[in-house]
Design a protein around this motif. Sequence first.
Motif, PDB file in Angstrom:
ATOM      1  N   LEU A  24     -12.620  -7.719   7.363  1.00 18.86           N
ATOM      2  CA  LEU A  24     -12.294  -7.286   8.721  1.00 18.86           C
ATOM      3  C   LEU A  24     -10.805  -6.947   8.858  1.00 18.86           C
ATOM      4  O   LEU A  24     -10.444  -6.112   9.680  1.00 18.86           O
ATOM      5  CB  LEU A  24     -12.685  -8.360   9.742  1.00 18.86           C
ATOM      6  CG  LEU A  24     -14.186  -8.509  10.014  1.00 18.86           C
ATOM      7  CD1 LEU A  24     -14.459  -9.648  10.970  1.00 18.86           C
ATOM      8  CD2 LEU A  24     -14.795  -7.219  10.548  1.00 18.86           C
ATOM      9  N   LEU A  25      -9.970  -7.568   8.045  1.00 18.83           N
ATOM     10  CA  LEU A  25      -8.537  -7.241   8.091  1.00 18.83           C
ATOM     11  C   LEU A  25      -8.277  -5.793   7.701  1.00 18.83           C
ATOM     12  O   LEU A  25      -7.315  -5.190   8.155  1.00 18.83           O
ATOM     13  CB  LEU A  25      -7.747  -8.157   7.147  1.00 18.83           C
ATOM     14  CG  LEU A  25      -7.360  -9.524   7.678  1.00 18.83           C
ATOM     15  CD1 LEU A  25      -6.622 -10.308   6.596  1.00 18.83           C
ATOM     16  CD2 LEU A  25      -6.517  -9.428   8.924  1.00 18.83           C
ATOM     17  N   ALA A  35      -2.505  -5.065   5.956  1.00 20.26           N
ATOM     18  CA  ALA A  35      -3.780  -5.292   5.265  1.00 20.26           C
ATOM     19  C   ALA A  35      -4.657  -4.043   5.245  1.00 20.26           C
ATOM     20  O   ALA A  35      -5.570  -3.934   4.433  1.00 20.26           O
ATOM     21  CB  ALA A  35      -4.529  -6.444   5.920  1.00 20.26           C
ATOM     22  N   VAL A  36      -4.368  -3.092   6.135  1.00 17.80           N
ATOM     23  CA  VAL A  36      -5.125  -1.832   6.170  1.00 17.80           C
ATOM     24  C   VAL A  36      -5.026  -1.119   4.821  1.00 17.80           C
ATOM     25  O   VAL A  36      -5.946  -0.452   4.383  1.00 17.80           O
ATOM     26  CB  VAL A  36      -4.583  -0.927   7.306  1.00 17.80           C
ATOM     27  CG1 VAL A  36      -5.143   0.464   7.214  1.00 17.80           C
ATOM     28  CG2 VAL A  36      -4.910  -1.529   8.652  1.00 17.80           C
ATOM     29  N   LEU A  37      -3.901  -1.306   4.131  1.00 17.56           N
ATOM     30  CA  LEU A  37      -3.670  -0.607   2.863  1.00 17.56           C
ATOM     31  C   LEU A  37      -4.173  -1.389   1.647  1.00 17.56           C
ATOM     32  O   LEU A  37      -3.970  -0.960   0.519  1.00 17.56           O
ATOM     33  CB  LEU A  37      -2.175  -0.318   2.700  1.00 17.56           C
ATOM     34  CG  LEU A  37      -1.556   0.577   3.775  1.00 17.56           C
ATOM     35  CD1 LEU A  37      -0.043   0.645   3.600  1.00 17.56           C
ATOM     36  CD2 LEU A  37      -2.156   1.959   3.744  1.00 17.56           C
ATOM     37  N   GLU A  79       2.161   8.187  -1.565  1.00 15.33           N
ATOM     38  CA  GLU A  79       1.854   9.116  -0.473  1.00 15.33           C
ATOM     39  C   GLU A  79       0.519   9.820  -0.730  1.00 15.33           C
ATOM     40  O   GLU A  79      -0.335   9.915   0.156  1.00 15.33           O
ATOM     41  CB  GLU A  79       2.987  10.132  -0.350  1.00 15.33           C
ATOM     42  CG  GLU A  79       2.886  11.007   0.877  1.00 15.33           C
ATOM     43  CD  GLU A  79       4.093  11.929   1.013  1.00 15.33           C
ATOM     44  OE1 GLU A  79       4.254  12.494   2.108  1.00 15.33           O
ATOM     45  OE2 GLU A  79       4.844  12.111   0.039  1.00 15.33           O
ATOM     46  N   LYS A  80       0.314  10.285  -1.958  1.00 10.87           N
ATOM     47  CA  LYS A  80      -0.921  10.966  -2.328  1.00 10.87           C
ATOM     48  C   LYS A  80      -2.138  10.050  -2.165  1.00 10.87           C
ATOM     49  O   LYS A  80      -3.188  10.453  -1.659  1.00 10.87           O
ATOM     50  CB  LYS A  80      -0.824  11.441  -3.784  1.00 10.87           C
ATOM     51  CG  LYS A  80      -1.342  12.836  -4.008  1.00 10.87           C
ATOM     52  CD  LYS A  80      -1.201  13.261  -5.448  1.00 10.87           C
ATOM     53  CE  LYS A  80       0.235  13.717  -5.718  1.00 10.87           C
ATOM     54  NZ  LYS A  80       0.473  14.078  -7.111  1.00 10.87           N
ATOM     55  N   ALA A  81      -1.979   8.793  -2.593  1.00 10.88           N
ATOM     56  CA  ALA A  81      -3.090   7.840  -2.510  1.00 10.88           C
ATOM     57  C   ALA A  81      -3.469   7.561  -1.060  1.00 10.88           C
ATOM     58  O   ALA A  81      -4.659   7.438  -0.729  1.00 10.88           O
ATOM     59  CB  ALA A  81      -2.707   6.539  -3.210  1.00 10.88           C
ATOM     60  N   ILE A  82      -2.480   7.470  -0.176  1.00 11.26           N
ATOM     61  CA  ILE A  82      -2.762   7.219   1.237  1.00 11.26           C
ATOM     62  C   ILE A  82      -3.478   8.421   1.844  1.00 11.26           C
ATOM     63  O   ILE A  82      -4.428   8.274   2.614  1.00 11.26           O
ATOM     64  CB  ILE A  82      -1.467   6.892   2.012  1.00 11.26           C
ATOM     65  CG1 ILE A  82      -0.922   5.545   1.533  1.00 11.26           C
ATOM     66  CG2 ILE A  82      -1.718   6.860   3.512  1.00 11.26           C
ATOM     67  CD1 ILE A  82       0.479   5.231   1.991  1.00 11.26           C
ATOM     68  N   LEU A  83      -3.038   9.623   1.481  1.00 10.13           N
ATOM     69  CA  LEU A  83      -3.693  10.830   1.989  1.00 10.13           C
ATOM     70  C   LEU A  83      -5.137  10.921   1.490  1.00 10.13           C
ATOM     71  O   LEU A  83      -6.027  11.366   2.216  1.00 10.13           O
ATOM     72  CB  LEU A  83      -2.914  12.079   1.576  1.00 10.13           C
ATOM     73  CG  LEU A  83      -1.609  12.326   2.347  1.00 10.13           C
ATOM     74  CD1 LEU A  83      -0.797  13.428   1.683  1.00 10.13           C
ATOM     75  CD2 LEU A  83      -1.891  12.658   3.797  1.00 10.13           C
TER      76      LEU A  83
END
Length: 185
Positions: A24-25, A35-37, A79-83
Amino acid sequence: MINDIKKQAQEKMDKAIQVLKKDLLTLRAGRANPAVLDKVTVEYYGTEMPVNQLANLSTPDPRTLMIQPWDKSALGAIEKAILKSDLGLTPNNDGNVIRITIPPLTQERRNELVKLARKMGEDAKVAIRNVRRDANDDIKKVEKNGEISEDEARRGQDEIQKLTDKSIKEVDQVVAAKEKEIMEI
């Protein structure tokens, strides 16, 4: 004998609840949370690594996540991984740190996240019920082998059911708290 089975069942049920809380985090509520990442992995020197092992994650304000990599050469890969991730976040790279502004959630997206939280809660309940089934099977085996009486077996099953009810109630509370957090504007 029954106490061992009960203790083992309690540990497994607690573990199911801990997994639910961790899952849930990773759901994005209205405010920034590092924790979203957690599930975002970055290709770094040929190895997949979680973002939190490559950088310092912080929340300078409730709507911003800041990622400060220990090695500046990892900025582009992070940056690429987040996108690429399905989080729907847009990173801003200034050459030193990556800032991610968390946009306010639309009502439609909030409803989707609530459904997802409920599904995670349901999965946790299924896991808890499976633990109950296994514990009851163990008790029946012990009874069949003549190590405990029928009354002790029944009492053990009742105790396992009470543990199950308590754990399911806790799951409901955790999911309700997350729903409240998601629906908060």
